[in-house]
Design a protein around this motif. Sequence first.
Motif, mmCIF file in Angstrom:
data_model
loop_
_atom_site.group_PDB
_atom_site.id
_atom_site.type_symbol
_atom_site.label_atom_id
_atom_site.label_comp_id
_atom_site.label_asym_id
_atom_site.label_seq_id
_atom_site.Cartn_x
_atom_site.Cartn_y
_atom_site.Cartn_z
ATOM 1 N N ALA A 14 1.113 -0.904 -0.281
ATOM 2 C CA ALA A 14 0.341 -0.073 0.035
ATOM 3 C C ALA A 14 1.223 1.338 -0.046
ATOM 4 C CB ALA A 14 -0.661 -0.149 1.214
ATOM 5 N N ASP A 15 1.734 1.892 -0.916
ATOM 6 C CA ASP A 15 2.665 2.421 -1.142
ATOM 7 C C ASP A 15 3.312 2.733 -2.262
ATOM 8 O OD1 ASP A 15 4.420 3.851 -0.539
ATOM 9 O OD2 ASP A 15 5.401 3.106 1.618
ATOM 10 N N VAL A 16 4.166 3.530 -2.151
ATOM 11 C CA VAL A 16 4.906 3.582 -4.252
ATOM 12 C C VAL A 16 5.642 2.208 -4.375
ATOM 13 C CG1 VAL A 16 6.254 4.800 -5.486
ATOM 14 C CG2 VAL A 16 5.266 6.173 -3.625
ATOM 15 N N VAL A 17 5.408 0.903 -5.243
ATOM 16 C CA VAL A 17 6.059 -0.127 -5.100
ATOM 17 C C VAL A 17 6.724 -0.059 -6.440
ATOM 18 C CG1 VAL A 17 6.140 -2.209 -5.709
ATOM 19 C CG2 VAL A 17 4.053 -1.494 -4.195
ATOM 20 N N ALA A 18 8.326 0.568 -6.398
ATOM 21 C CA ALA A 18 9.370 0.635 -7.163
ATOM 22 C C ALA A 18 10.080 -0.053 -7.783
ATOM 23 C CB ALA A 18 10.443 1.124 -6.392
ATOM 24 N N ILE A 19 9.747 -0.004 -9.284
ATOM 25 C CA ILE A 19 10.608 -1.180 -10.020
ATOM 26 C C ILE A 19 12.088 -0.708 -10.655
ATOM 27 C CG2 ILE A 19 9.980 -2.293 -11.604
ATOM 28 C CD1 ILE A 19 7.490 -3.179 -9.790
ATOM 29 N N PRO A 20 13.203 -0.757 -9.608
ATOM 30 C CA PRO A 20 14.093 -0.163 -10.139
ATOM 31 C C PRO A 20 14.470 -0.615 -11.561
ATOM 32 C CG PRO A 20 13.770 -1.055 -7.684
ATOM 33 C CD PRO A 20 12.861 -1.883 -8.597
ATOM 34 N N VAL A 21 15.590 0.165 -12.101
ATOM 35 C CA VAL A 21 16.107 -0.370 -13.497
ATOM 36 C C VAL A 21 17.192 -1.033 -13.174
ATOM 37 C CG1 VAL A 21 15.412 1.667 -14.673
ATOM 38 C CG2 VAL A 21 17.678 1.813 -13.855
ATOM 39 N N THR A 22 17.930 -1.987 -14.250
ATOM 40 C CA THR A 22 19.098 -3.055 -13.347
ATOM 41 C C THR A 22 19.637 -2.660 -14.691
ATOM 42 O OG1 THR A 22 17.899 -5.230 -14.020
ATOM 43 C CG2 THR A 22 20.049 -5.036 -13.891
ATOM 44 N N LEU A 50 10.977 -2.447 -2.976
ATOM 45 C CA LEU A 50 11.706 -2.141 -4.413
ATOM 46 C C LEU A 50 10.974 -3.220 -4.878
ATOM 47 C CD1 LEU A 50 15.025 -1.461 -2.514
ATOM 48 C CD2 LEU A 50 13.301 -0.178 -3.372
ATOM 49 N N THR A 51 11.181 -3.910 -6.397
ATOM 50 C CA THR A 51 10.666 -5.009 -6.833
ATOM 51 C C THR A 51 12.164 -5.370 -8.072
ATOM 52 O OG1 THR A 51 8.108 -3.972 -6.860
ATOM 53 C CG2 THR A 51 8.516 -5.520 -8.544
ATOM 54 N N PRO A 52 13.140 -6.190 -7.397
ATOM 55 C CA PRO A 52 13.673 -6.344 -8.345
ATOM 56 C C PRO A 52 13.356 -7.438 -9.382
ATOM 57 C CG PRO A 52 14.151 -7.542 -5.978
ATOM 58 C CD PRO A 52 13.025 -6.402 -6.159
ATOM 59 N N ASN A 53 13.499 -7.895 -9.987
ATOM 60 C CA ASN A 53 13.066 -8.183 -11.368
ATOM 61 C C ASN A 53 11.806 -8.052 -12.104
ATOM 62 O OD1 ASN A 53 16.132 -9.945 -11.886
ATOM 63 N ND2 ASN A 53 15.241 -11.254 -9.817
ATOM 64 N N GLY A 54 11.720 -6.318 -11.183
ATOM 65 C CA GLY A 54 10.522 -6.747 -12.290
ATOM 66 C C GLY A 54 10.676 -5.863 -14.086
ATOM 67 N N ASN A 55 9.297 -5.315 -14.380
ATOM 68 C CA ASN A 55 9.845 -5.305 -15.798
ATOM 69 C C ASN A 55 9.906 -4.079 -16.820
ATOM 70 O OD1 ASN A 55 7.821 -7.404 -17.471
ATOM 71 N ND2 ASN A 55 6.221 -6.553 -17.088
ATOM 72 N N THR A 56 10.129 -2.700 -15.372
ATOM 73 C CA THR A 56 11.435 -1.970 -15.743
ATOM 74 C C THR A 56 12.901 -1.986 -15.257
ATOM 75 O OG1 THR A 56 9.378 0.095 -15.144
ATOM 76 C CG2 THR A 56 11.655 0.005 -15.103
ATOM 77 N N GLU A 58 13.675 -4.738 -16.806
ATOM 78 C CA GLU A 58 14.312 -5.920 -18.176
ATOM 79 C C GLU A 58 13.962 -7.497 -17.348
ATOM 80 O OE1 GLU A 58 17.090 -3.304 -21.369
ATOM 81 O OE2 GLU A 58 17.383 -2.597 -19.078
ATOM 82 N N PHE A 59 13.700 -7.154 -16.875
ATOM 83 C CA PHE A 59 13.637 -9.291 -16.244
ATOM 84 C C PHE A 59 13.531 -10.232 -17.593
ATOM 85 C CE2 PHE A 59 10.176 -12.556 -15.115
ATOM 86 C CZ PHE A 59 10.751 -13.494 -14.407
ATOM 87 N N TYR A 60 12.688 -10.142 -18.355
ATOM 88 C CA TYR A 60 12.762 -11.281 -19.626
ATOM 89 C C TYR A 60 13.849 -10.821 -20.092
ATOM 90 C CZ TYR A 60 7.710 -11.975 -18.617
ATOM 91 O OH TYR A 60 6.859 -11.860 -17.586
ATOM 92 N N ASN A 260 9.275 1.791 -25.898
ATOM 93 C CA ASN A 260 10.476 2.538 -24.813
ATOM 94 C C ASN A 260 10.089 2.819 -23.531
ATOM 95 O OD1 ASN A 260 11.490 2.623 -27.358
ATOM 96 N ND2 ASN A 260 11.095 4.576 -28.159
ATOM 97 N N ASN A 261 9.503 1.914 -22.976
ATOM 98 C CA ASN A 261 9.084 2.157 -21.816
ATOM 99 C C ASN A 261 10.079 1.669 -20.811
ATOM 100 O OD1 ASN A 261 8.247 1.438 -18.099
ATOM 101 N ND2 ASN A 261 6.529 1.036 -19.702
ATOM 102 N N VAL A 262 11.258 1.087 -20.654
ATOM 103 C CA VAL A 262 12.455 1.199 -19.814
ATOM 104 C C VAL A 262 13.196 1.845 -20.299
ATOM 105 C CG1 VAL A 262 14.116 -0.349 -19.179
ATOM 106 C CG2 VAL A 262 11.879 -0.602 -19.622
ATOM 107 N N THR A 263 13.508 2.176 -21.711
ATOM 108 C CA THR A 263 13.900 2.908 -22.821
ATOM 109 C C THR A 263 14.035 4.368 -21.654
ATOM 110 O OG1 THR A 263 13.953 1.800 -24.394
ATOM 111 C CG2 THR A 263 15.029 4.150 -24.673
ATOM 112 N N VAL A 264 12.923 5.365 -21.447
ATOM 113 C CA VAL A 264 13.034 6.357 -21.799
ATOM 114 C C VAL A 264 13.293 6.351 -20.084
ATOM 115 C CG1 VAL A 264 11.126 7.817 -20.793
ATOM 116 C CG2 VAL A 264 11.067 7.063 -23.107
ATOM 117 N N VAL A 265 13.047 5.939 -19.365
ATOM 118 C CA VAL A 265 13.689 6.014 -17.437
ATOM 119 C C VAL A 265 15.247 5.839 -17.347
ATOM 120 C CG1 VAL A 265 13.589 5.010 -15.479
ATOM 121 C CG2 VAL A 265 11.324 4.611 -17.091
#
Length: 303
Positions: A14-22, A50-56, A58-60, A260-265
């Motif tokens: 119930a918060d800002v669930v960050a998806i960190p870049v790799t 923090l959510t490591p291995n999220g789509n931002t 680049e999990f895949y 460009n979802n991750v690209t822009v970040v």
Amino acid sequence: MSSVTYETQRAALADVVAIPVTPFAEDGTVDGDTHRALLRRLLDGGIRTLTPNGNTGEFYALTPEERKLVTELTIDEAGDRGVVLVGVGHDVPTAVAAARHAREAGAQMVMVHQPVHPYVSDAGWVDYHRAIAEAVPELGVVPYLRKASLPGARLAELADACPNVIGVKYAVPDAARFAAFARDAGLDRFVWVAGLAEPYAPSYFSAGATGFTSGLVNVSPAVSLNMIEALRSGDYRAAMKVWEQIRRFEELRGANASANNVTVVKEALASLGLCRRDVRPPSRALPEDERAEVAAIAAGWSI
């Protein structure tokens, strides 16, 4: 496990669930030192989930060994300052192994990526998540839901079997469908996370969400925190002021089916001197003539 309440995990959702870049080094490998610095920047900025291995992240595009590394780096940096929700997925044995690794490394939760399969039945969706959740009963489990046709009753069925399924990252771009699904599944039974980040957070909060995921938070934790503070206080006018502030950035991320979802970040982070802009295929770095607009947006935000 019925005595386990998962209160810490529920609060973290119930918060800002960050998806960190790799971040990647010049040779293409995961840049561990830069990764740690970016994680510290999030934590220092007030981010707690923090959510490591999220789509931002680049999990895949990461190898199994890299996903383990990212998990361990994140848990180590978070320490007692944050709650870690590790992304897991692919085939069931791979997802189960990743969930167990997350548990052993000290994570509190796992987020189960949408099953990557051309044929997903509703009952099979339950079976997939149940196999993972049952393997790690100590961890909170959060399905990442992108399947618009799934009935809410199927999520309730999953949670009946697996009480550690405590939240949902809902990423179907339809606020009315979300409102109905949440009520069919059990509005108060789960923590509802708006899984399409800040652009959808106000409408989803109005329907019952209490957290949202964010990739933008990598660039400016303050902007994301401003939005959730407004939403928590029910000040939708203030939340929409933040929405207007981030609109163009998120439009650039969402264009061409989010190509460009991750690209822009990463471009924004590169413009601030925080990491390289490199992304892995099938993503691609921004062309030079489009970089200035992203840099200008990032430069205008309070960090």
